[in-house]
Design a protein around this motif. Structure first.
Motif, PDB file in Angstrom:
ATOM      1  N   GLN A   1     -18.431  18.846 -29.557  1.00  0.00           N
ATOM      2  CA  GLN A   1     -18.273  19.858 -28.522  1.00  0.00           C
ATOM      3  C   GLN A   1     -17.873  19.212 -27.197  1.00  0.00           C
ATOM      4  OE1 GLN A   1     -21.933  22.173 -28.440  1.00  0.00           O
ATOM      5  NE2 GLN A   1     -22.129  21.992 -30.661  1.00  0.00           N
ATOM      6  N   GLN A   2     -16.865  19.775 -26.555  1.00  0.00           N
ATOM      7  CA  GLN A   2     -16.340  19.184 -25.334  1.00  0.00           C
ATOM      8  C   GLN A   2     -17.399  19.028 -24.252  1.00  0.00           C
ATOM      9  OE1 GLN A   2     -13.114  21.356 -23.503  1.00  0.00           O
ATOM     10  NE2 GLN A   2     -12.695  19.737 -22.011  1.00  0.00           N
ATOM     11  N   LYS A   3     -18.249  20.021 -24.059  1.00  0.00           N
ATOM     12  CA  LYS A   3     -19.237  19.973 -22.976  1.00  0.00           C
ATOM     13  C   LYS A   3     -20.232  18.829 -23.160  1.00  0.00           C
ATOM     14  CE  LYS A   3     -22.385  23.310 -25.175  1.00  0.00           C
ATOM     15  NZ  LYS A   3     -23.034  24.638 -25.057  1.00  0.00           N
ATOM     16  N   LEU A   4     -20.367  18.332 -24.395  1.00  0.00           N
ATOM     17  CA  LEU A   4     -21.273  17.219 -24.697  1.00  0.00           C
ATOM     18  C   LEU A   4     -20.483  15.955 -25.005  1.00  0.00           C
ATOM     19  CD1 LEU A   4     -23.894  19.094 -26.924  1.00  0.00           C
ATOM     20  CD2 LEU A   4     -24.084  18.488 -24.493  1.00  0.00           C
ATOM     21  N   ALA A   5     -19.309  15.820 -24.368  1.00  0.00           N
ATOM     22  CA  ALA A   5     -18.429  14.659 -24.585  1.00  0.00           C
ATOM     23  C   ALA A   5     -18.092  14.528 -26.063  1.00  0.00           C
ATOM     24  CB  ALA A   5     -19.054  13.388 -24.040  1.00  0.00           C
TER      25      ALA A   5
ATOM     26  N   ALA B   1     -24.757   9.755 -20.836  1.00  0.00           N
ATOM     27  CA  ALA B   1     -25.838  10.659 -20.425  1.00  0.00           C
ATOM     28  C   ALA B   1     -25.727  12.029 -21.099  1.00  0.00           C
ATOM     29  CB  ALA B   1     -25.839  10.820 -18.906  1.00  0.00           C
ATOM     30  N   LEU B   2     -24.549  12.327 -21.676  1.00  0.00           N
ATOM     31  CA  LEU B   2     -24.316  13.638 -22.289  1.00  0.00           C
ATOM     32  C   LEU B   2     -24.449  13.625 -23.802  1.00  0.00           C
ATOM     33  CD1 LEU B   2     -21.108  14.698 -20.292  1.00  0.00           C
ATOM     34  CD2 LEU B   2     -23.502  15.215 -19.737  1.00  0.00           C
ATOM     35  N   THR B   3     -24.622  12.443 -24.395  1.00  0.00           N
ATOM     36  CA  THR B   3     -24.457  12.343 -25.846  1.00  0.00           C
ATOM     37  C   THR B   3     -25.750  12.095 -26.614  1.00  0.00           C
ATOM     38  OG1 THR B   3     -23.909   9.981 -25.710  1.00  0.00           O
ATOM     39  CG2 THR B   3     -22.080  11.546 -25.565  1.00  0.00           C
ATOM     40  N   ALA B   4     -26.914  12.392 -26.007  1.00  0.00           N
ATOM     41  CA  ALA B   4     -28.187  12.264 -26.734  1.00  0.00           C
ATOM     42  C   ALA B   4     -28.208  13.248 -27.908  1.00  0.00           C
ATOM     43  CB  ALA B   4     -29.346  12.537 -25.779  1.00  0.00           C
ATOM     44  N   PRO B   5     -28.980  12.935 -28.955  1.00  0.00           N
ATOM     45  CA  PRO B   5     -29.820  11.748 -29.151  1.00  0.00           C
ATOM     46  C   PRO B   5     -28.990  10.540 -29.574  1.00  0.00           C
ATOM     47  CG  PRO B   5     -29.986  13.182 -31.058  1.00  0.00           C
ATOM     48  CD  PRO B   5     -29.139  13.918 -30.054  1.00  0.00           C
TER      49      PRO B   5
ATOM     50  N   ASN C   1     -25.550  10.465 -37.306  1.00  0.00           N
ATOM     51  CA  ASN C   1     -25.297  11.163 -36.053  1.00  0.00           C
ATOM     52  C   ASN C   1     -23.796  11.275 -35.775  1.00  0.00           C
ATOM     53  OD1 ASN C   1     -25.096  10.569 -32.736  1.00  0.00           O
ATOM     54  ND2 ASN C   1     -26.572  12.112 -33.357  1.00  0.00           N
ATOM     55  N   ALA C   2     -23.366  12.406 -35.237  1.00  0.00           N
ATOM     56  CA  ALA C   2     -21.960  12.610 -34.900  1.00  0.00           C
ATOM     57  C   ALA C   2     -21.577  11.727 -33.719  1.00  0.00           C
ATOM     58  CB  ALA C   2     -21.704  14.078 -34.569  1.00  0.00           C
ATOM     59  N   MET C   3     -20.546  10.921 -33.890  1.00  0.00           N
ATOM     60  CA  MET C   3     -20.115  10.021 -32.826  1.00  0.00           C
ATOM     61  C   MET C   3     -19.277  10.773 -31.800  1.00  0.00           C
ATOM     62  SD  MET C   3     -19.230   6.520 -34.925  1.00  0.00           S
ATOM     63  CE  MET C   3     -19.747   5.450 -33.579  1.00  0.00           C
ATOM     64  N   SER C   4     -19.374  10.344 -30.557  1.00  0.00           N
ATOM     65  CA  SER C   4     -18.590  10.941 -29.482  1.00  0.00           C
ATOM     66  C   SER C   4     -17.110  10.585 -29.649  1.00  0.00           C
ATOM     67  CB  SER C   4     -19.103  10.426 -28.132  1.00  0.00           C
ATOM     68  OG  SER C   4     -18.309  10.914 -27.075  1.00  0.00           O
TER      69      SER C   4
END
Length: 366
Positions: free
Chosen positions: A86-90, A283-287, A108-111
């Motif tokens: 999702q764009q808003k979460l990088a 900072a946007l890509t937790a966990p 986990n889904a990578m950015s």
């Protein structure tokens, strides 16, 4: 000329013409398209990865953007690439494991960002190139339902997609390869380079004292003998892109539950090794981590500072790096960890997460 010989020549000519038409119709190389201008700062370097068979074009990027948000690529018609990115979460999804067709994903889904400079994708590096990367979730029975071949037929029947494929690739033929190529073209445009850290590098931003302290700690390697305090982060994340294409065992477990890269290579020395991720927009890509075990950056810093688990394949960059003489761990203070997090927040790029060029084009059409 005998009539039989004449017919044989006509038949051969017809076969050759038919073959030429088929090759042109299914050719992977885009034709009649406009180059897409990829813009990035000089300090990112120009060792970008774009195959000659899939040049980045304006038409290909738009088609890829449409397909990135297209739920008809999944068997349930509810999941698209954007579901997990999702764009808003990088371009992550905020979950430890993403929701698949019938069960959660394994890792986990990578950015998705600054992929122009990446050559081996996924946590274990199994896919060489973005085109190969795009096909993995599309062909996975648990992620998107292994629906690609049927999706090709469905998209071919629509009013919209044959025309878009013609604009991008010269003919209206929809193929699995072309779907992957178009998505790869779009993903190559996902460039993040306008954070406060970028502005600092360009002389357009003055960091706070805490940010400067965190930056220094981030870049320095701990050396108690020389009285240099540092977090040694830059050994793996020290380029302006905030990552290096390396695979490390970062001490999460003494006996890894997930073998990591060893599953791909079969080499015991790769046990528990995973790809180093970029820290841009971190900072946007937790966990965090391949299994999403850390909920916030504080927990990540605590891990590297105090909880590294020894094992035979533990990265050497994490061995014997104390800030204090005789120390057994990194030994950062609470204030130093807070400063490092202040610096990491400098890597957030709101221009990237709000860029309309990366948003869902289907919403615009509606």
């Amino acid at each position: 000329m005998p009539i039989q010989s004449h017919y044989k020549k006509l038949t051969l000519l017809l076969v050759l013409v038919t073959a030429a038409i088929f090759i042109a119709a299914t050719s992977a190389v885009p034709v009649c398209t406009d180059p897409y201008k990829l813009e990035y700062p000089d300090y990112f370097g120009n060792r970008i990865s774009i195959p000659a068979s899939n040049p980045t074009t304006r038409q290909g990027v738009y088609l890829g953007r449409m397909l990135f948000y297209e739920t008809r690529l999944s068997s349930s018609k509810t999941i698209s690439c954007a579901s997990c990115h999702q764009q808003k979460l990088a371009f992550t999804d905020g979950k430890a494991f993403s929701a698949g067709i019938d069960r959660p994903t394994r890792r986990n889904a990578m950015s998705l960002k600054n992929l122009l400079w990446v050559r081996n994708f996924f946590w274990d590096g199994r896919a060489k190139g973005l085109e190969a990367q795009a096909k993995v979730p599309l062909g996975d029975p648990h992620e998107m339902g292994n629906y690609l071949d049927r999706a090709v037929k469905e998209l071919q029947k629509t009013k919209l997609y044959p025309g878009l494929f013609r604009e991008a690739f010269g003919t209206p033929v929809v193929t699995a390869d072309r779907i992957a190529m178009a998505i790869a073209q779009f993903e190559r445009t996902l460039i993040s380079a306008n954070s406060n850290y970028d502005k600092y590098l360009r002389g357009q931003y003055k960091p706070t004292d805490h940010e400067l302290s965190g930056m220094e700690l981030f870049m320095n390697s701990a050396d108690a003998g020389k009285n240099i305090r540092g977090a040694s982060c830059a050994q793996c994340h020290g380029t302006p892109k905030m990552y290096m294409e390396l695979f490390h065992n970062n001490g999460l477990d003494s006996v890894p539950k997930d073998l990591g890269r060893e599953e791909l290579t079969g080499m015991p020395n790769d046990r528990g090794r995973f790809r180093v991720v970029t820290l841009r927009n971190i900072a946007l890509t937790a966990p965090y981590m391949h299994d999403g075990r850390f909920k916030n950056l504080q927990q990540v810093l605590d891990h590297y500072n105090e909880h590294i688990q020894p094992s035979r394949t533990l990265s050497l960059s994490l061995v014997n790096r104390p800030n204090d003489v005789g120390g057994k761990s990194l030994g950062l203070t609470a204030g130093e960890k807070s400063d490092i997090i202040s610096f990491l927040n400098m890597l957030t790029d709101s221009t990237f997460t709000n860029n309309p060029k990366f948003s869902d084009p289907h919403l615009i059409q509606k």
